[in-house]
Design an enzyme around this catalytic site. Sequence first.
Site, PDB file in Angstrom:
ATOM      1  N   PHE A 159      48.516  43.236  23.086  1.00 33.22           N
ATOM      2  CA  PHE A 159      47.216  43.772  23.489  1.00 33.22           C
ATOM      3  C   PHE A 159      46.255  42.689  23.969  1.00 33.22           C
ATOM      4  O   PHE A 159      45.848  42.660  25.136  1.00 33.22           O
ATOM      5  CB  PHE A 159      46.625  44.555  22.308  1.00 33.22           C
ATOM      6  CG  PHE A 159      45.173  44.887  22.416  1.00 33.22           C
ATOM      7  CD1 PHE A 159      44.637  45.437  23.577  1.00 33.22           C
ATOM      8  CD2 PHE A 159      44.332  44.670  21.336  1.00 33.22           C
ATOM      9  CE1 PHE A 159      43.287  45.752  23.662  1.00 33.22           C
ATOM     10  CE2 PHE A 159      42.981  44.982  21.404  1.00 33.22           C
ATOM     11  CZ  PHE A 159      42.463  45.520  22.570  1.00 33.22           C
ATOM     12  N   ILE A 160      45.894  41.753  23.099  1.00 33.97           N
ATOM     13  CA  ILE A 160      44.922  40.726  23.482  1.00 33.97           C
ATOM     14  C   ILE A 160      45.548  39.744  24.457  1.00 33.97           C
ATOM     15  O   ILE A 160      44.929  39.359  25.460  1.00 33.97           O
ATOM     16  CB  ILE A 160      44.386  39.995  22.237  1.00 33.97           C
ATOM     17  CG1 ILE A 160      43.706  40.986  21.290  1.00 33.97           C
ATOM     18  CG2 ILE A 160      43.390  38.910  22.644  1.00 33.97           C
ATOM     19  CD1 ILE A 160      43.285  40.387  19.956  1.00 33.97           C
TER      20      ILE A 160
ATOM     21  N   LEU B  87      58.734  40.350  22.417  1.00 35.33           N
ATOM     22  CA  LEU B  87      58.818  41.782  22.739  1.00 35.33           C
ATOM     23  C   LEU B  87      59.236  42.600  21.522  1.00 35.33           C
ATOM     24  O   LEU B  87      60.233  43.324  21.536  1.00 35.33           O
ATOM     25  CB  LEU B  87      59.762  42.051  23.921  1.00 35.33           C
ATOM     26  CG  LEU B  87      59.322  41.457  25.263  1.00 35.33           C
ATOM     27  CD1 LEU B  87      60.308  41.848  26.361  1.00 35.33           C
ATOM     28  CD2 LEU B  87      57.908  41.885  25.620  1.00 35.33           C
TER      29      LEU B  87
ATOM     30  N   THR C  40      41.915  35.702  13.182  1.00 33.79           N
ATOM     31  CA  THR C  40      41.170  36.911  12.853  1.00 33.79           C
ATOM     32  C   THR C  40      40.101  36.658  11.801  1.00 33.79           C
ATOM     33  O   THR C  40      40.220  35.729  10.988  1.00 33.79           O
ATOM     34  CB  THR C  40      42.143  37.986  12.324  1.00 33.79           C
ATOM     35  OG1 THR C  40      41.418  39.109  11.821  1.00 33.79           O
ATOM     36  CG2 THR C  40      42.998  37.439  11.187  1.00 33.79           C
ATOM     37  N   ASP C  41      39.080  37.516  11.796  1.00 37.78           N
ATOM     38  CA  ASP C  41      38.058  37.427  10.757  1.00 37.78           C
ATOM     39  C   ASP C  41      38.572  37.894   9.398  1.00 37.78           C
ATOM     40  O   ASP C  41      37.960  37.626   8.360  1.00 37.78           O
ATOM     41  CB  ASP C  41      36.810  38.229  11.145  1.00 37.78           C
ATOM     42  CG  ASP C  41      37.066  39.717  11.360  1.00 37.78           C
ATOM     43  OD1 ASP C  41      38.228  40.147  11.294  1.00 37.78           O
ATOM     44  OD2 ASP C  41      36.089  40.444  11.634  1.00 37.78           O
ATOM     45  N   GLU C  42      39.720  38.560   9.375  1.00 35.07           N
ATOM     46  CA  GLU C  42      40.242  39.101   8.115  1.00 35.07           C
ATOM     47  C   GLU C  42      40.651  38.000   7.138  1.00 35.07           C
ATOM     48  O   GLU C  42      40.812  38.261   5.945  1.00 35.07           O
ATOM     49  CB  GLU C  42      41.397  40.055   8.379  1.00 35.07           C
ATOM     50  CG  GLU C  42      40.962  41.301   9.138  1.00 35.07           C
ATOM     51  CD  GLU C  42      42.035  42.365   9.217  1.00 35.07           C
ATOM     52  OE1 GLU C  42      42.723  42.602   8.203  1.00 35.07           O
ATOM     53  OE2 GLU C  42      42.192  42.962  10.292  1.00 35.07           O
TER      54      GLU C  42
ATOM     55  N   TYR D 256      48.970  40.757   5.738  1.00 35.07           N
ATOM     56  CA  TYR D 256      48.679  40.322   7.107  1.00 35.07           C
ATOM     57  C   TYR D 256      47.665  39.195   7.116  1.00 35.07           C
ATOM     58  O   TYR D 256      47.901  38.120   7.699  1.00 35.07           O
ATOM     59  CB  TYR D 256      48.161  41.493   7.944  1.00 35.07           C
ATOM     60  CG  TYR D 256      47.406  41.050   9.165  1.00 35.07           C
ATOM     61  CD1 TYR D 256      48.031  40.282  10.154  1.00 35.07           C
ATOM     62  CD2 TYR D 256      46.062  41.361   9.333  1.00 35.07           C
ATOM     63  CE1 TYR D 256      47.334  39.835  11.264  1.00 35.07           C
ATOM     64  CE2 TYR D 256      45.364  40.936  10.450  1.00 35.07           C
ATOM     65  CZ  TYR D 256      45.998  40.173  11.413  1.00 35.07           C
ATOM     66  OH  TYR D 256      45.301  39.735  12.514  1.00 35.07           O
ATOM     67  N   SER D 257      46.503  39.410   6.487  1.00 29.05           N
ATOM     68  CA  SER D 257      45.458  38.388   6.548  1.00 29.05           C
ATOM     69  C   SER D 257      45.870  37.112   5.824  1.00 29.05           C
ATOM     70  O   SER D 257      45.491  36.005   6.234  1.00 29.05           O
ATOM     71  CB  SER D 257      44.143  38.935   5.990  1.00 29.05           C
ATOM     72  OG  SER D 257      44.278  39.383   4.658  1.00 29.05           O
TER      73      SER D 257
ATOM     74  N   LYS E  32      47.945  35.179   8.261  1.00 39.29           N
ATOM     75  CA  LYS E  32      47.112  34.547   9.295  1.00 39.29           C
ATOM     76  C   LYS E  32      46.312  33.376   8.718  1.00 39.29           C
ATOM     77  O   LYS E  32      46.134  32.354   9.390  1.00 39.29           O
ATOM     78  CB  LYS E  32      46.178  35.571   9.927  1.00 39.29           C
ATOM     79  CG  LYS E  32      46.871  36.553  10.856  1.00 39.29           C
ATOM     80  CD  LYS E  32      47.540  35.868  12.041  1.00 39.29           C
ATOM     81  CE  LYS E  32      46.524  35.307  13.020  1.00 39.29           C
ATOM     82  NZ  LYS E  32      47.187  34.715  14.218  1.00 39.29           N
TER      83      LYS E  32
ATOM     84  N   ASN F 141      33.661  52.897  10.249  1.00 40.90           N
ATOM     85  CA  ASN F 141      34.760  53.550  10.965  1.00 40.90           C
ATOM     86  C   ASN F 141      34.434  54.982  11.364  1.00 40.90           C
ATOM     87  O   ASN F 141      34.779  55.427  12.461  1.00 40.90           O
ATOM     88  CB  ASN F 141      36.027  53.523  10.106  1.00 40.90           C
ATOM     89  CG  ASN F 141      36.646  52.148  10.031  1.00 40.90           C
ATOM     90  OD1 ASN F 141      36.326  51.257  10.821  1.00 40.90           O
ATOM     91  ND2 ASN F 141      37.540  51.954   9.078  1.00 40.90           N
TER      92      ASN F 141
ATOM     93  N   ASP G  33      42.892  56.411   0.896  1.00 34.96           N
ATOM     94  CA  ASP G  33      42.541  55.089   1.391  1.00 34.96           C
ATOM     95  C   ASP G  33      43.731  54.135   1.317  1.00 34.96           C
ATOM     96  O   ASP G  33      44.651  54.320   0.507  1.00 34.96           O
ATOM     97  CB  ASP G  33      41.372  54.520   0.591  1.00 34.96           C
ATOM     98  CG  ASP G  33      40.556  53.499   1.371  1.00 34.96           C
ATOM     99  OD1 ASP G  33      40.955  53.166   2.505  1.00 34.96           O
ATOM    100  OD2 ASP G  33      39.526  53.048   0.848  1.00 34.96           O
TER     101      ASP G  33
ATOM    102  N   GLY H 227      43.935  48.157  -1.246  1.00 36.40           N
ATOM    103  CA  GLY H 227      43.213  46.903  -1.033  1.00 36.40           C
ATOM    104  C   GLY H 227      42.372  46.876   0.224  1.00 36.40           C
ATOM    105  O   GLY H 227      42.151  45.803   0.798  1.00 36.40           O
TER     106      GLY H 227
END
Length: 354
Positions: A10-11, A33, A132-134, A158-159, A162, A257, A289, A292
């Site tokens: 995407f980015i 890919l 990322t900010d995460e 994920y965070s 990163k 959101n 939800d 976390g």
Amino acid sequence: MILVTGGAGFIGANFVLDWLAQSDEAVLNLDKLTYAGNPENLLSLQGDSRYLFVQGDIGDAALVAQLLARYQPRAVLNFAAESHVDRSIHGPEDFIQTNVVGTMRLLQSVRAYWQGLAEGPRAAFRFLHVSTDEVYGSLSPDDPAFTETHKIEPNSPYSASKAASDHLVRAWHHTYGLPVLTTNCSNNYGPLHFPEKLIPLIIVNALAGKPLPIYGDGLQVRDWLYVKDHCSAIRRVLQSGRVGETYNVGGCNEKPNIEIVHTVCTLLDELRPKGDGSSYKTQIAYVQDRPGHDRRYAIDASKIERELGWMPAETFETGIRKTVHWYLDHQAWVTNVQSGAYREWVKANYAERA
């Protein structure tokens, strides 16, 4: 030439398209890919002599070394990452492999290449890591926004992966002298976004008459950054950022959101009204939800504005309207990226190998 990793995502794809729209400098795009790396995003560049695509993994040290030696890029921009929080919760290993091990191997390959350059190219070379900010964790409602000196407190697999990659980039600079730059961005939105993330998912589900799933109470707050503004910030950091520094990139658009979903529904009501006259908001469905789930992210982007003169060009209102228009005008793209058979055909017929 510049080398972009993860440039079919995407980015990354938006960056490659914007780069070649504004520059004649060639781009070598290395992308594994995976499911979110879509070569169809860049089919408009097929036949363009300024663009070369190679299918491969940033963790393939032999391939990366071969590409660096052959094409001699003046910069490497690392967009390659597994990036979906939900997927990281259910299967964290791929995130560790790509975001941590892959980044480490890429840094090793780039360091060896950089050390072998002549003095002039060596001094001018840059490695720009997109993050990322995460990595900063979660904020309470009254906390000040994340700055570049904020404590790193990742809360999802994920965070955490990163954050580890950010630390590796910093370490390769301080230990080996590699000239690095790091950007930490807020939530991106815009064209070419794979329809598993909030905004494209809401658009796609709304048009298909499906429920619009909202985690918890929908009051999780994010700062929203139009992807083309993010691309312009990366170009600016690459051009003039101080070596070894981190720059936060935000859209100055903190919104919960549920407000994002309401805005998208209102635009769809205007641009593609339902036959029965009802609002797309009637399809909203609150779901359990996410484990976390971080409550709030907010970016303080004053450093990049102060040092490099960058500010976002789009407000959320202008950016989200452009985004909804794009998805309405490119529904075939959505169908194609969701079709595994089509994606395999594109990969087989478009991927070039060194």
